[in-house]
Design a protein around this motif. Structure first.
Motif, short mmCIF file in Angstrom:
data_model
loop_
_atom_site.label_atom_id
_atom_site.label_comp_id
_atom_site.label_asym_id
_atom_site.label_seq_id
_atom_site.Cartn_x
_atom_site.Cartn_y
_atom_site.Cartn_z
N ALA A 38 7.52 5.73 -2.76
CA ALA A 38 7.39 4.27 -2.85
C ALA A 38 8.22 3.73 -4.01
N LEU A 39 8.22 4.43 -5.13
CA LEU A 39 8.97 3.95 -6.31
C LEU A 39 10.47 4.03 -6.08
N LEU A 40 10.91 5.00 -5.28
CA LEU A 40 12.34 5.13 -4.99
C LEU A 40 12.87 3.95 -4.18
N SER A 41 11.96 3.28 -3.45
CA SER A 41 12.39 2.12 -2.65
C SER A 41 12.78 0.94 -3.52
N ASN A 91 0.83 -1.20 0.00
CA ASN A 91 0.00 0.00 0.00
C ASN A 91 0.86 1.25 0.00
N ILE A 92 0.51 2.21 -0.83
CA ILE A 92 1.07 3.55 -0.75
C ILE A 92 0.05 4.37 0.00
N SER A 93 0.27 4.56 1.28
CA SER A 93 -0.77 5.10 2.17
C SER A 93 -0.78 6.62 2.19
N LYS A 109 3.91 12.79 -4.08
CA LYS A 109 5.09 12.55 -3.26
C LYS A 109 5.10 11.14 -2.68
N ALA A 110 3.92 10.66 -2.26
CA ALA A 110 3.83 9.32 -1.68
C ALA A 110 4.18 8.25 -2.72
#
Length: 333
Positions: free
Chosen positions: A46-49, A5-7, A41-42
């Motif tokens: 998440a994609l940077l991880s 989840n991208i919360s 931004k969220a």
């Protein structure tokens, strides 16, 4: 692929009621309303991880479908562009049972919403009324039916240990939720927080919260109920936040609550199986899935230690053929 989840938290905004237990700032740790830019931004974070997750954007923390319509659509639009380009697989949100109708469902489906979680909390009308929920059990049933008719994944959230509830009522709630055949369930033991009606009732001696031990025993039982009906429990207990730790009045919170429940469930299964096999102690081999070894061992080896005290000497063997939570007990003579 593992789900993620991208919360994005939308605290309290839109909720027409102040439930007895609710202080959203303490629960979520979020003190402001997110913007369209916060959604971007969220997702970027998440994609940077660089984790290989099947992501959904998740709007949690409030009554999403009850917020200002223009604001709601702006957030959905910001999320939907990531659904359209395949960055995420869908949008998940949580809302109130009485804030779902055909018009709302048409909007949600237009913007790629794939899952709706309803805060049912209880299926007992007296409990809902005394905790100032502002909806009925039938509202839950109607909203759940509508969500499923639109082909959207249904999640239901329940709370244990609410004011005016008890073990039997909580089990009844679980049974009623099972009848609605949700895809997922979240179980939240009630935590008493400052600056809430429930907090006042607690300080006045009118409300006695469940102990941690009592919550673990009950929620382990509920976990087993949902498992036996092929309903996935995706959350057990509140997420940790500094605000929650600071504002708790009752000390019945544990950051690894689900793990405690899983430990209890595995121990109970062991005891049921040994009793059925008339094994009262001695050397015993226990086969479990590799993913369930720690669940059976318990936190700080608590299960092994307690079983040793009643006469069991246990050897654990990993068996990839077993499902999670499944165990086999073999006496070693």
């Amino acid at each position: 692929m593992k789900h993620g989840n991208i919360s994005v938290f939308v605290p309290f905004n839109g909720c027409p009621h102040q439930c007895s237990f609710c202080n959203q700032r303490s629960i979520t740790g979020v003190k402001y309303q997110p913007t369209v830019q916060d959604v971007d931004k969220a997702v970027e974070a998440a994609l940077l991880s660089k984790r290989s997750y099947d992501y959904e954007i998740a709007f949690f923390g409030g009554s999403f479908t009850a917020i200002n319509r223009e604001y709601m659509v702006s957030l959905l639009g910001a999320a939907y562009k990531y659904v359209k380009d395949g960055t995420v697989s869908g949008i998940r949100l949580s809302t109130r049972p009485d804030a779902v109708d055909m018009e709302i469902m048409e909007i949600l489906c237009k913007y790629g919403v794939t899952a709706v979680e309803l805060g049912a909390q209880s299926m007992c009308d007296d409990v809902l009324q005394k905790n100032m929920r502002g909806h009925t059990a039938d509202d839950v049933r109607s909203a759940a039916k509508l969500i499923k008719e639109y082909g959207v994944s249904l999640g239901l959230q329940m709370m244990t240990g609410l004011y005016a509830s008890n073990r039997d009522k909580d089990i009844y709630t679980a049974k009623e939720i099972i009848k609605l055949k949700p895809d997922t369930v979240r179980i939240y033991p009630t935590i008493t927080i400052k600056n809430t009606v429930l907090g006042d009732l607690y300080e006045n001696g009118e409300y006695v919260p469940d102990t941690l031990e009592k919550s673990v025993e009950l929620c382990a039982f509920l976990l087993k109920m949902f498992m036996e009906n092929n309903i996935e429990v995706i959350r057990l207990g509140l997420h940790y936040s500094d605000e929650l730790e600071r504002d708790m009045l009752s000390r019945n919170y544990h950051p690894a609550f689900k793990e405690l429940c899983e430990n209890k469930l595995m121990k109970d299964k062991f005891m049921e199986m040994t009793q059925a096999l008339s094994i009262t102690g001695g050397n015993v081999m226990v086969k479990v899935s590799p993913s369930s070894v720690s669940k059976f061992v318990g936190q700080k080896k608590s299960n092994l230690i307690s079983l040793e005290k009643i006469g069991f000497n246990i050897k654990i063997v990993q068996d990839k053929a077993l499902a999670a939570y499944e165990i086999k007990v073999i006496p070693c003579y």
